[in-house]
Design a protein around this motif. Sequence first.
Motif, PDB file in Angstrom:
ATOM      1  N   TYR A  29      40.597  49.931  33.364  1.00 42.68           N
ATOM      2  CA  TYR A  29      41.174  50.768  34.488  1.00 42.68           C
ATOM      3  C   TYR A  29      42.330  49.582  35.440  1.00 42.68           C
ATOM      4  CZ  TYR A  29      42.307  52.578  39.229  1.00 42.68           C
ATOM      5  OH  TYR A  29      42.704  53.045  40.371  1.00 42.68           O
ATOM      6  N   HIS A  30      41.592  48.434  35.810  1.00 43.45           N
ATOM      7  CA  HIS A  30      42.263  47.674  36.698  1.00 43.45           C
ATOM      8  C   HIS A  30      43.493  46.885  35.840  1.00 43.45           C
ATOM      9  CE1 HIS A  30      39.720  48.083  40.216  1.00 43.45           C
ATOM     10  NE2 HIS A  30      38.641  48.006  39.437  1.00 43.45           N
ATOM     11  N   LEU A  31      43.505  46.686  34.702  1.00 35.79           N
ATOM     12  CA  LEU A  31      44.455  45.876  33.866  1.00 35.79           C
ATOM     13  C   LEU A  31      45.429  46.957  33.772  1.00 35.79           C
ATOM     14  CD1 LEU A  31      42.420  44.299  30.979  1.00 35.79           C
ATOM     15  CD2 LEU A  31      43.986  43.199  32.644  1.00 35.79           C
ATOM     16  N   SER A  32      45.196  48.243  33.209  1.00 35.78           N
ATOM     17  CA  SER A  32      46.154  49.379  33.404  1.00 35.78           C
ATOM     18  C   SER A  32      46.947  49.649  34.775  1.00 35.78           C
ATOM     19  CB  SER A  32      45.749  50.714  32.981  1.00 35.78           C
ATOM     20  OG  SER A  32      46.614  51.687  32.821  1.00 35.78           O
ATOM     21  N   ARG A  33      46.064  49.822  35.859  1.00 40.20           N
ATOM     22  CA  ARG A  33      46.590  50.093  37.149  1.00 40.20           C
ATOM     23  C   ARG A  33      47.756  48.917  37.457  1.00 40.20           C
ATOM     24  NH1 ARG A  33      48.143  53.912  39.827  1.00 40.20           N
ATOM     25  NH2 ARG A  33      45.963  54.853  39.453  1.00 40.20           N
ATOM     26  N   ASN A  34      47.545  47.692  37.237  1.00 36.16           N
ATOM     27  CA  ASN A  34      48.018  46.531  37.584  1.00 36.16           C
ATOM     28  C   ASN A  34      49.395  46.142  36.438  1.00 36.16           C
ATOM     29  OD1 ASN A  34      47.046  45.334  40.309  1.00 36.16           O
ATOM     30  ND2 ASN A  34      45.298  45.808  39.136  1.00 36.16           N
ATOM     31  N   GLY A  35      49.789  47.152  35.633  1.00 38.67           N
ATOM     32  CA  GLY A  35      50.709  46.958  34.682  1.00 38.67           C
ATOM     33  C   GLY A  35      50.271  45.966  33.645  1.00 38.67           C
ATOM     34  N   ALA A  36      49.316  45.615  33.314  1.00 45.85           N
ATOM     35  CA  ALA A  36      49.097  44.606  32.235  1.00 45.85           C
ATOM     36  C   ALA A  36      48.972  45.259  30.609  1.00 45.85           C
ATOM     37  CB  ALA A  36      47.821  44.013  32.431  1.00 45.85           C
ATOM     38  N   GLY A  47      35.023  44.534  43.323  1.00 40.84           N
ATOM     39  CA  GLY A  47      35.165  43.033  42.719  1.00 40.84           C
ATOM     40  C   GLY A  47      35.696  42.706  41.422  1.00 40.84           C
ATOM     41  N   ILE A  48      35.642  43.850  40.526  1.00 39.87           N
ATOM     42  CA  ILE A  48      36.102  43.405  39.085  1.00 39.87           C
ATOM     43  C   ILE A  48      37.569  43.737  39.383  1.00 39.87           C
ATOM     44  CG2 ILE A  48      36.452  44.813  36.945  1.00 39.87           C
ATOM     45  CD1 ILE A  48      33.482  45.429  37.228  1.00 39.87           C
ATOM     46  N   GLY A  49      38.059  44.452  40.329  1.00 41.65           N
ATOM     47  CA  GLY A  49      39.580  44.914  40.328  1.00 41.65           C
ATOM     48  C   GLY A  49      40.091  43.382  40.954  1.00 41.65           C
ATOM     49  N   ASN A  50      39.467  42.629  41.806  1.00 42.55           N
ATOM     50  CA  ASN A  50      39.934  41.372  42.788  1.00 42.55           C
ATOM     51  C   ASN A  50      39.928  40.432  41.348  1.00 42.55           C
ATOM     52  OD1 ASN A  50      40.394  42.593  45.152  1.00 42.55           O
ATOM     53  ND2 ASN A  50      38.320  42.070  45.620  1.00 42.55           N
ATOM     54  N   MET A  51      38.874  40.361  40.616  1.00 41.48           N
ATOM     55  CA  MET A  51      38.801  39.214  39.348  1.00 41.48           C
ATOM     56  C   MET A  51      40.257  39.593  38.299  1.00 41.48           C
ATOM     57  SD  MET A  51      38.104  39.307  35.938  1.00 41.48           S
ATOM     58  CE  MET A  51      36.721  40.358  35.671  1.00 41.48           C
ATOM     59  N   VAL A  52      40.400  40.937  38.132  1.00 42.07           N
ATOM     60  CA  VAL A  52      41.429  41.289  37.254  1.00 42.07           C
ATOM     61  C   VAL A  52      42.856  40.554  37.843  1.00 42.07           C
ATOM     62  CG1 VAL A  52      42.753  42.783  36.168  1.00 42.07           C
ATOM     63  CG2 VAL A  52      40.570  43.009  35.984  1.00 42.07           C
ATOM     64  N   LYS A  53      42.927  40.846  39.386  1.00 38.80           N
ATOM     65  CA  LYS A  53      44.220  40.735  40.016  1.00 38.80           C
ATOM     66  C   LYS A  53      44.439  39.065  39.935  1.00 38.80           C
ATOM     67  CE  LYS A  53      44.455  44.593  43.062  1.00 38.80           C
ATOM     68  NZ  LYS A  53      44.364  45.238  44.329  1.00 38.80           N
ATOM     69  N   HIS A  54      43.245  38.292  40.273  1.00 42.15           N
ATOM     70  CA  HIS A  54      43.445  36.666  40.204  1.00 42.15           C
ATOM     71  C   HIS A  54      43.823  36.469  38.904  1.00 42.15           C
ATOM     72  CE1 HIS A  54      41.942  35.743  43.975  1.00 42.15           C
ATOM     73  NE2 HIS A  54      40.964  36.327  44.033  1.00 42.15           N
ATOM     74  N   VAL A  55      43.286  36.804  37.709  1.00 42.89           N
ATOM     75  CA  VAL A  55      43.482  36.444  36.287  1.00 42.89           C
ATOM     76  C   VAL A  55      45.024  36.746  36.218  1.00 42.89           C
ATOM     77  CG1 VAL A  55      43.201  36.939  33.705  1.00 42.89           C
ATOM     78  CG2 VAL A  55      41.362  36.653  35.469  1.00 42.89           C
ATOM     79  N   MET A  56      45.548  37.805  36.525  1.00 42.09           N
ATOM     80  CA  MET A  56      47.066  38.446  36.281  1.00 42.09           C
ATOM     81  C   MET A  56      47.649  37.370  36.999  1.00 42.09           C
ATOM     82  SD  MET A  56      46.893  42.347  35.717  1.00 42.09           S
ATOM     83  CE  MET A  56      48.467  42.342  35.633  1.00 42.09           C
TER      84      MET A  56
END
Length: 206
Positions: free
Chosen positions: A2-9, A192-201
């Motif tokens: 979800y978080h990857l998709s939401r952030n356009g990855a 927390g998972i969403g923040n991790m994904v944003k940091h990685v991106m």
Amino acid sequence: MYHLSRNGARFQMFAPNQQQMNVMDHMKKQPMSGDNRNVMLESSRFSHGQGQMQMHDLNKLDVNSFDGVIFPGGHGIVKNLSSFVKDGKDCKLHGDVERVLKDFHRSRKPIGLSSMAPVLACRVLPSIEVTMGHERDENSRWGNWPYTNMVQAVKNMGARHHVHEPFEKNKVVSTPSFMWETEFHYHYIFDGIGNMVKHVMRLANK
């Protein structure tokens, strides 16, 4: 996902093509007898097998084709991707898991780790810094932390542990996720998972 998709990855998913250590009955919280399943086929249940959601064999993952990598965690980390459940701090990693972690770290590409996944990185990447949540079981009204023995294990591997959520250092980003057992605050785990994904991106785009 979800978080990857939401952030356009744009992303691909990988799993090892091997049999699971065991199959869990999550109602009884114990292994099922007489049932054996393939890790990659079971992982495909999440993806429905279409487009970027298709599951691929982990041995095909090439560091040159990606800007970062994320290990989502779960008990498969200690049973199927490593021998941690049997060997603790002296565990061995699945060959492709070790290769992928070392390749991305050597290439200075970000590595995201959720839940129990820091165990993998701490075993093969020297002196990294991660978080797996609290170092002792708080058992408060907010929930409890039943896997604190794993925190001690990563420290014994030579890693430095921080009580942070999420934590990022040297392009290794970690979040405790379900290391925390809570009945009423799942949104903290989700966030927390969403923040991790944003940091990685963010790190992947530097």
